[in-house]
Design a protein around this motif. Structure first.
Motif, PDB file in Angstrom:
ATOM      1  N   ARG A 159      36.895  -4.389  20.253  1.00 50.98           N
ATOM      2  CA  ARG A 159      35.802  -5.338  20.052  1.00 50.98           C
ATOM      3  C   ARG A 159      35.612  -6.176  21.304  1.00 50.98           C
ATOM      4  N   GLN A 160      34.395  -6.657  21.480  1.00 49.25           N
ATOM      5  CA  GLN A 160      34.114  -7.528  22.607  1.00 49.25           C
ATOM      6  C   GLN A 160      34.985  -8.786  22.513  1.00 49.25           C
TER       7      GLN A 160
ATOM      8  N   LYS B 199      28.733  -8.895  43.127  1.00 48.30           N
ATOM      9  CA  LYS B 199      28.086  -9.156  41.843  1.00 48.30           C
ATOM     10  C   LYS B 199      28.807  -8.555  40.640  1.00 48.30           C
ATOM     11  N   CYS B 200      29.672  -7.573  40.854  1.00 48.50           N
ATOM     12  CA  CYS B 200      30.273  -6.844  39.722  1.00 48.50           C
ATOM     13  C   CYS B 200      31.771  -6.649  39.911  1.00 48.50           C
ATOM     14  N   LEU B 201      32.445  -7.595  40.511  1.00 47.81           N
ATOM     15  CA  LEU B 201      33.856  -7.424  40.837  1.00 47.81           C
ATOM     16  C   LEU B 201      34.741  -7.870  39.675  1.00 47.81           C
ATOM     17  N   GLY B 202      34.633  -7.148  38.582  1.00 50.46           N
ATOM     18  CA  GLY B 202      35.408  -7.451  37.401  1.00 50.46           C
ATOM     19  C   GLY B 202      35.050  -6.499  36.284  1.00 50.46           C
ATOM     20  N   THR B 203      35.341  -6.905  35.053  1.00 49.82           N
ATOM     21  CA  THR B 203      35.062  -6.060  33.895  1.00 49.82           C
ATOM     22  C   THR B 203      34.744  -6.947  32.697  1.00 49.82           C
ATOM     23  N   PHE B 204      34.065  -6.370  31.693  1.00 53.67           N
ATOM     24  CA  PHE B 204      33.759  -7.109  30.472  1.00 53.67           C
ATOM     25  C   PHE B 204      34.858  -6.965  29.419  1.00 53.67           C
ATOM     26  N   TRP B 205      35.793  -6.018  29.631  1.00 52.38           N
ATOM     27  CA  TRP B 205      36.869  -5.823  28.653  1.00 52.38           C
ATOM     28  C   TRP B 205      38.055  -5.177  29.351  1.00 52.38           C
ATOM     29  N   TRP B 206      39.270  -5.690  29.076  1.00 54.44           N
ATOM     30  CA  TRP B 206      40.474  -5.076  29.625  1.00 54.44           C
ATOM     31  C   TRP B 206      41.679  -5.457  28.772  1.00 54.44           C
TER      32      TRP B 206
ATOM     33  N   LYS C  42      28.890 -14.426   2.705  1.00 50.59           N
ATOM     34  CA  LYS C  42      29.481 -13.458   1.782  1.00 50.59           C
ATOM     35  C   LYS C  42      29.138 -12.024   2.203  1.00 50.59           C
ATOM     36  N   LEU C  43      29.431 -11.728   3.444  1.00 45.60           N
ATOM     37  CA  LEU C  43      29.126 -10.393   3.957  1.00 45.60           C
ATOM     38  C   LEU C  43      29.863  -9.332   3.148  1.00 45.60           C
ATOM     39  N   ASP C  44      29.219  -8.213   2.961  1.00 41.44           N
ATOM     40  CA  ASP C  44      29.745  -7.147   2.127  1.00 41.44           C
ATOM     41  C   ASP C  44      30.946  -6.490   2.802  1.00 41.44           C
ATOM     42  N   GLU C  45      32.144  -6.796   2.311  1.00 38.74           N
ATOM     43  CA  GLU C  45      33.361  -6.244   2.890  1.00 38.74           C
ATOM     44  C   GLU C  45      33.379  -4.723   2.777  1.00 38.74           C
ATOM     45  N   GLU C  46      32.898  -4.200   1.666  1.00 43.39           N
ATOM     46  CA  GLU C  46      32.884  -2.756   1.464  1.00 43.39           C
ATOM     47  C   GLU C  46      32.018  -2.066   2.522  1.00 43.39           C
ATOM     48  N   GLU C  47      30.886  -2.675   2.820  1.00 40.94           N
ATOM     49  CA  GLU C  47      29.988  -2.104   3.833  1.00 40.94           C
ATOM     50  C   GLU C  47      30.637  -2.129   5.209  1.00 40.94           C
ATOM     51  N   ARG C  48      31.325  -3.230   5.518  1.00 42.84           N
ATOM     52  CA  ARG C  48      31.987  -3.338   6.813  1.00 42.84           C
ATOM     53  C   ARG C  48      33.115  -2.312   6.945  1.00 42.84           C
ATOM     54  N   ILE C  49      33.866  -2.126   5.878  1.00 44.47           N
ATOM     55  CA  ILE C  49      34.953  -1.142   5.904  1.00 44.47           C
ATOM     56  C   ILE C  49      34.393   0.263   6.043  1.00 44.47           C
ATOM     57  N   GLN C  50      33.282   0.517   5.347  1.00 41.28           N
ATOM     58  CA  GLN C  50      32.669   1.839   5.432  1.00 41.28           C
ATOM     59  C   GLN C  50      32.211   2.150   6.856  1.00 41.28           C
ATOM     60  N   LYS C  51      31.733   1.131   7.569  1.00 44.28           N
ATOM     61  CA  LYS C  51      31.226   1.345   8.921  1.00 44.28           C
ATOM     62  C   LYS C  51      32.342   1.414   9.953  1.00 44.28           C
ATOM     63  N   TYR C  52      33.353   0.527   9.833  1.00 45.06           N
ATOM     64  CA  TYR C  52      34.376   0.429  10.879  1.00 45.06           C
ATOM     65  C   TYR C  52      35.775   0.838  10.437  1.00 45.06           C
ATOM     66  N   GLY C  53      35.982   1.038   9.147  1.00 45.64           N
ATOM     67  CA  GLY C  53      37.303   1.396   8.661  1.00 45.64           C
ATOM     68  C   GLY C  53      38.220   0.187   8.550  1.00 45.64           C
ATOM     69  N   LYS C  54      39.480   0.468   8.180  1.00 42.92           N
ATOM     70  CA  LYS C  54      40.467  -0.593   7.985  1.00 42.92           C
ATOM     71  C   LYS C  54      41.514  -0.625   9.097  1.00 42.92           C
ATOM     72  N   GLY C  55      41.309   0.169  10.136  1.00 44.46           N
ATOM     73  CA  GLY C  55      42.307   0.280  11.195  1.00 44.46           C
ATOM     74  C   GLY C  55      42.450  -0.986  12.022  1.00 44.46           C
ATOM     75  N   PRO C  56      43.457  -1.008  12.900  1.00 47.49           N
ATOM     76  CA  PRO C  56      43.692  -2.181  13.747  1.00 47.49           C
ATOM     77  C   PRO C  56      42.568  -2.397  14.751  1.00 47.49           C
ATOM     78  N   VAL C  57      42.452  -3.650  15.196  1.00 48.58           N
ATOM     79  CA  VAL C  57      41.384  -4.039  16.131  1.00 48.58           C
ATOM     80  C   VAL C  57      42.003  -4.762  17.319  1.00 48.58           C
ATOM     81  N   SER C  58      41.443  -4.538  18.518  1.00 45.75           N
ATOM     82  CA  SER C  58      41.883  -5.268  19.711  1.00 45.75           C
ATOM     83  C   SER C  58      40.682  -5.910  20.389  1.00 45.75           C
ATOM     84  N   PHE C  59      40.825  -7.208  20.713  1.00 48.05           N
ATOM     85  CA  PHE C  59      39.806  -7.912  21.491  1.00 48.05           C
ATOM     86  C   PHE C  59      40.116  -7.845  22.987  1.00 48.05           C
ATOM     87  N   GLY C  60      41.284  -7.280  23.337  1.00 49.57           N
ATOM     88  CA  GLY C  60      41.675  -7.234  24.738  1.00 49.57           C
ATOM     89  C   GLY C  60      42.087  -8.600  25.262  1.00 49.57           C
TER      90      GLY C  60
END
Length: 231
Positions: A173-174, A152-159, A192-210
């Motif tokens: 990120r997922q 039932k669990c022979l894998g992963t949700f992120w790699w 028109k999501l608030d870019e400033e709010e998103r940056i404040q929460k997650y920063g401007k750093g790089p992102v990986s979806f795997g």
């Protein structure tokens, strides 16, 4: 075990890019009745990379709902007595697991581990058998118990390819397909999501979806492990 079928928690491709082999053992190798109340008993899971298109790179993956995470998340069947199949140590959960997490920042709620490249070592983790589960069974000297994985669990949700060190400073990120990401950008623009709010929460750093989760499969090596109950 293919990791596919009814009630599967993690579904994997029939032709995965990466295959991880899983071997079970116990620590200690025997369960001692005299030390049951004081010493812990563990199922040891050893993971190695069997197949990969990048043999020089390690693999980093999320433990969530995999056999590397817990005995009680449907990764393992109940521990059955080999002498009497009606007797068992019940570790299989009654209810379905429910988790809440931030899909935009998986590090907040998920644990990640790195498995070395083929021929360069293995990853090993110890999963404690809950003492109350052991004490609930009338264990007897000479009994043998068999531990096996489910399908039932022979894998992963992120790699991804690479190590945890390689991922320093990168927000995880997922997984989303390119089409999903395009739709998400359209959604954000339309509202028109608030870019400033998103940056404040997650920063401007790089992102990986795997990498695509379905392309990593786990394969049990052997038929599990058996241990004996001793005085």
């Amino acid at each position: 075990m293919s990791g596919r079928g009814k009630s599967i928690l993690i579904r994997t491709s029939s032709t995965p890019s990466v295959t991880i082999g899983l071997t079970l053992s116990t620590s200690p190798s025997q369960l001692s009745l005299s030390s049951l109340s004081t010493n812990s008993f563990y199922v040891v899971v050893t993971a190695r990379v069997i197949k990969t298109p990048r043999p020089g790179q390690c693999i980093t993956l999320a433990k969530r709902l995999s056999p590397l995470a817990s005995l009680e998340n449907r990764s393992f069947a109940d521990i059955i007595c080999s002498n009497n199949s009606e007797k068992k140590i019940e570790i299989y959960p009654i209810n379905w697991p429910h988790f809440f997490f931030d899909m935009n920042n998986l590090r907040e709620d998920w644990e990640f581990v790195t498995i070395p490249p083929p021929g360069k070592g293995v990853f090993t983790t110890q999963l404690e058998v809950p003492r109350d589960k052991l004490e609930a069974v009338d264990l007897m000297e000479g009994e043998r118990y068999h531990i096996t994985l489910t399908d039932k669990c022979l894998g992963t949700f992120w790699w991804c390819y690479g190590s945890l060190t390689d991922l320093e400073g990168i927000r995880l990120r997922q997984w989303e397909s390119q089409e999903d990401r395009a739709r998400e950008r359209q959604y954000e623009a339309s509202w028109k999501l608030d870019e400033e709010e998103r940056i404040q929460k997650y920063g401007k750093g790089p992102v990986s979806f795997g990498e695509e989760p379905q392309m990593l499969a786990m394969v049990p090596e052997g038929e599990g492990v058996e241990f004996e109950v001793v005085k």
